[in-house]
Design a protein around this motif. Structure first.
Motif, short mmCIF file in Angstrom:
data_model
loop_
_atom_site.label_atom_id
_atom_site.label_comp_id
_atom_site.label_asym_id
_atom_site.label_seq_id
_atom_site.Cartn_x
_atom_site.Cartn_y
_atom_site.Cartn_z
N ILE A 28 2.76 -3.91 -10.39
CA ILE A 28 1.59 -3.87 -9.50
C ILE A 28 0.31 -4.09 -10.31
CG2 ILE A 28 0.15 -2.35 -8.08
CD1 ILE A 28 2.77 -1.18 -6.95
N ARG A 29 0.24 -3.44 -11.48
CA ARG A 29 -0.96 -3.60 -12.33
C ARG A 29 -1.15 -5.05 -12.73
NH1 ARG A 29 -2.69 -4.08 -17.45
NH2 ARG A 29 -0.60 -4.23 -18.33
N ALA A 31 0.27 -7.93 -11.44
CA ALA A 31 0.14 -8.88 -10.33
C ALA A 31 -1.10 -8.66 -9.49
CB ALA A 31 1.38 -8.81 -9.44
N ASP A 32 -1.39 -7.42 -9.16
CA ASP A 32 -2.46 -7.14 -8.20
C ASP A 32 -3.79 -6.75 -8.84
OD1 ASP A 32 -0.61 -7.69 -6.21
OD2 ASP A 32 0.00 -5.61 -6.03
N LEU A 33 -3.74 -5.97 -9.91
CA LEU A 33 -4.99 -5.57 -10.56
C LEU A 33 -5.48 -6.63 -11.55
CD1 LEU A 33 -7.06 -3.27 -10.75
CD2 LEU A 33 -5.67 -2.30 -12.58
N GLU A 34 -4.56 -7.10 -12.39
CA GLU A 34 -4.92 -8.12 -13.38
C GLU A 34 -4.85 -9.54 -12.81
OE1 GLU A 34 -6.04 -7.36 -16.42
OE2 GLU A 34 -5.72 -5.20 -16.12
N GLU A 35 -4.29 -9.69 -11.61
CA GLU A 35 -4.14 -10.97 -10.91
C GLU A 35 -3.41 -12.02 -11.74
OE1 GLU A 35 -8.17 -11.86 -9.66
OE2 GLU A 35 -7.92 -10.60 -7.89
N GLN A 38 3.13 -14.67 -11.45
CA GLN A 38 4.40 -13.99 -11.64
C GLN A 38 5.12 -14.43 -12.92
OE1 GLN A 38 6.91 -14.00 -8.20
NE2 GLN A 38 5.49 -12.75 -7.02
N ILE A 56 8.35 -6.23 -7.97
CA ILE A 56 7.06 -6.20 -7.26
C ILE A 56 7.27 -6.05 -5.75
CG2 ILE A 56 6.69 -8.71 -7.01
CD1 ILE A 56 3.96 -6.22 -7.93
N LYS A 57 8.31 -6.67 -5.21
CA LYS A 57 8.61 -6.53 -3.78
C LYS A 57 8.93 -5.08 -3.44
CE LYS A 57 11.77 -8.15 -0.16
NZ LYS A 57 12.59 -7.01 0.16
N ARG A 60 5.69 -2.87 -3.78
CA ARG A 60 4.75 -3.05 -2.67
C ARG A 60 5.29 -2.41 -1.39
NH1 ARG A 60 3.25 -9.30 -4.21
NH2 ARG A 60 1.56 -8.81 -5.66
#
Length: 99
Positions: A28-29, A31-35, A38, A56-57, A60
């Motif tokens: 999550i960090r 993929a979503d925070l650091e963008e 994959q 990640i699936k 989430r």
């Protein structure tokens, strides 16, 4: 470096919980925070892209369940080792996810 909090509670202090593993929090960090893309995130975690996608699936889904249904989130365990072989929480992790 970031500090890992092990519990998040909804306002009503529900006793229902979801468990996020350390590798799910890292996914999550990245993929979503650091963008990160994959492929790059998987490479950084030393796992395949398919394994990253599964992690990640699941992560989430768990977070969505907790937010929508008012469950606490407990972060614990998982499959990982630090690159330098030491024990503890640091950014230099090597994850083992099905390899």
């Amino acid at each position: 470096m970031y500090h890992l909090i092990s519990f998040f509670y909804p306002e009503d202090r529900s006793t229902e919980k979801v468990v996020l593993h350390i590798e799910e929090v890292e996914a999550i960090r990245l993929a979503d925070l650091e963008e990160m893309e994959q492929n790059d995130a998987a490479e950084m975690m030393h796992i395949s892209r398919g394994t990253f996608q599964r992690i990640i699936k699941n992560a989430r889904q768990k977070v969505a369940d907790a937010l929508v249904n008012g469950k606490m989130i407990h972060i614990e365990g998982g499959h990982y080792e630090l690159r330098d072989g030491s024990v503890g929480m640091g950014r230099r992790r090597r994850f083992r996810g099905g390899r």
